[in-house]
Design a protein around this motif. Structure first.
Motif, PDB file in Angstrom:
ATOM      1  N   LYS A   1      27.179  61.029 -45.719  1.00 60.17           N
ATOM      2  CA  LYS A   1      25.876  60.641 -46.266  1.00 60.17           C
ATOM      3  C   LYS A   1      25.855  59.198 -46.769  1.00 60.17           C
ATOM      4  O   LYS A   1      24.876  58.475 -46.567  1.00 60.17           O
ATOM      5  CB  LYS A   1      25.494  61.597 -47.405  1.00 60.17           C
ATOM      6  N   ALA A   2      26.942  58.765 -47.419  1.00 57.28           N
ATOM      7  CA  ALA A   2      26.956  57.450 -48.053  1.00 57.28           C
ATOM      8  C   ALA A   2      27.354  56.307 -47.124  1.00 57.28           C
ATOM      9  O   ALA A   2      26.950  55.160 -47.356  1.00 57.28           O
ATOM     10  CB  ALA A   2      27.902  57.467 -49.257  1.00 57.28           C
TER      11      ALA A   2
ATOM     12  N   HIS B   1      28.508  56.818 -43.186  1.00 57.78           N
ATOM     13  CA  HIS B   1      28.270  56.950 -41.739  1.00 57.78           C
ATOM     14  C   HIS B   1      26.788  56.891 -41.368  1.00 57.78           C
ATOM     15  O   HIS B   1      26.406  56.168 -40.441  1.00 57.78           O
ATOM     16  CB  HIS B   1      28.892  58.237 -41.197  1.00 57.78           C
ATOM     17  N   ILE B   2      25.969  57.644 -42.073  1.00 61.31           N
ATOM     18  CA  ILE B   2      24.542  57.657 -41.735  1.00 61.31           C
ATOM     19  C   ILE B   2      23.905  56.283 -41.961  1.00 61.31           C
ATOM     20  O   ILE B   2      23.178  55.793 -41.085  1.00 61.31           O
ATOM     21  CB  ILE B   2      23.805  58.796 -42.479  1.00 61.31           C
ATOM     22  N   PRO B   3      24.184  55.593 -43.085  1.00 58.78           N
ATOM     23  CA  PRO B   3      23.645  54.228 -43.208  1.00 58.78           C
ATOM     24  C   PRO B   3      24.135  53.281 -42.102  1.00 58.78           C
ATOM     25  O   PRO B   3      23.376  52.417 -41.650  1.00 58.78           O
ATOM     26  CB  PRO B   3      24.136  53.775 -44.590  1.00 58.78           C
ATOM     27  N   LEU B   4      25.386  53.479 -41.654  1.00 57.41           N
ATOM     28  CA  LEU B   4      25.900  52.673 -40.543  1.00 57.41           C
ATOM     29  C   LEU B   4      25.060  52.914 -39.287  1.00 57.41           C
ATOM     30  O   LEU B   4      24.661  51.972 -38.593  1.00 57.41           O
ATOM     31  CB  LEU B   4      27.369  53.019 -40.285  1.00 57.41           C
ATOM     32  N   ALA B   5      24.777  54.174 -38.986  1.00 60.72           N
ATOM     33  CA  ALA B   5      23.958  54.514 -37.821  1.00 60.72           C
ATOM     34  C   ALA B   5      22.534  53.971 -37.970  1.00 60.72           C
ATOM     35  O   ALA B   5      21.955  53.441 -37.010  1.00 60.72           O
ATOM     36  CB  ALA B   5      23.928  56.027 -37.613  1.00 60.72           C
ATOM     37  N   GLN B   6      21.969  54.081 -39.161  1.00 63.28           N
ATOM     38  CA  GLN B   6      20.610  53.581 -39.385  1.00 63.28           C
ATOM     39  C   GLN B   6      20.535  52.068 -39.182  1.00 63.28           C
ATOM     40  O   GLN B   6      19.594  51.561 -38.566  1.00 63.28           O
ATOM     41  CB  GLN B   6      20.138  53.965 -40.788  1.00 63.28           C
ATOM     42  N   LYS B   7      21.531  51.354 -39.693  1.00 64.59           N
ATOM     43  CA  LYS B   7      21.560  49.902 -39.530  1.00 64.59           C
ATOM     44  C   LYS B   7      21.755  49.524 -38.062  1.00 64.59           C
ATOM     45  O   LYS B   7      21.126  48.595 -37.560  1.00 64.59           O
ATOM     46  CB  LYS B   7      22.682  49.307 -40.375  1.00 64.59           C
ATOM     47  N   ALA B   8      22.613  50.283 -37.368  1.00 68.68           N
ATOM     48  CA  ALA B   8      22.898  49.983 -35.968  1.00 68.68           C
ATOM     49  C   ALA B   8      21.713  50.276 -35.053  1.00 68.68           C
ATOM     50  O   ALA B   8      21.440  49.522 -34.124  1.00 68.68           O
ATOM     51  CB  ALA B   8      24.121  50.782 -35.510  1.00 68.68           C
TER      52      ALA B   8
END
Length: 103
Positions: free
Chosen positions: A22-23, A25-32
């Motif tokens: 949640k903290a 991996h998901i932000p990494l995917a959202q940014k990518a």
């Protein structure tokens, strides 16, 4: 709209770090994938059934893209390998992938 769903099957001894997922991996995917058409992200954690049976999946995520072309641009884009490489940081589960579109 096109949805890229990732399901993480539950099994004995499986490793899955929900906090990291949640903290980080998901932000990494959202940014990518945001620049190429990601419009929504829904993370769900498996819970026991009404009878107390274990959930079939420890977690799942649904990444919603503007359309199928945006999904393909994201998954084939230059940021996708970094997102994929990060998976080993939170799980040892082989995910099940499904791509869906509205009928």
């Amino acid at each position: 709209m096109a949805v890229f769903s990732v399901f993480y099957p539950a099994h004995d001894g499986a490793k899955f770090d929900h906090d990291y997922y949640k903290a980080v991996h998901i932000p990494l995917a959202q940014k990518a994938f945001g620049p190429t058409g990601l419009v929504d992200t829904r993370i769900l954690r498996g819970v026991p059934g009404p009878d107390g049976s274990p959930p079939p999946f420890v977690a799942m995520v649904h990444l919603t893209f503007r359309d199928a072309a945006a999904l393909q641009a994201s998954l084939g884009g230059p940021e996708a390998p970094a997102v994929q490489a990060d998976v080993a940081n939170f799980t040892d589960i082989t995910p099940v992938i499904q791509i869906s579109v509205e009928p």
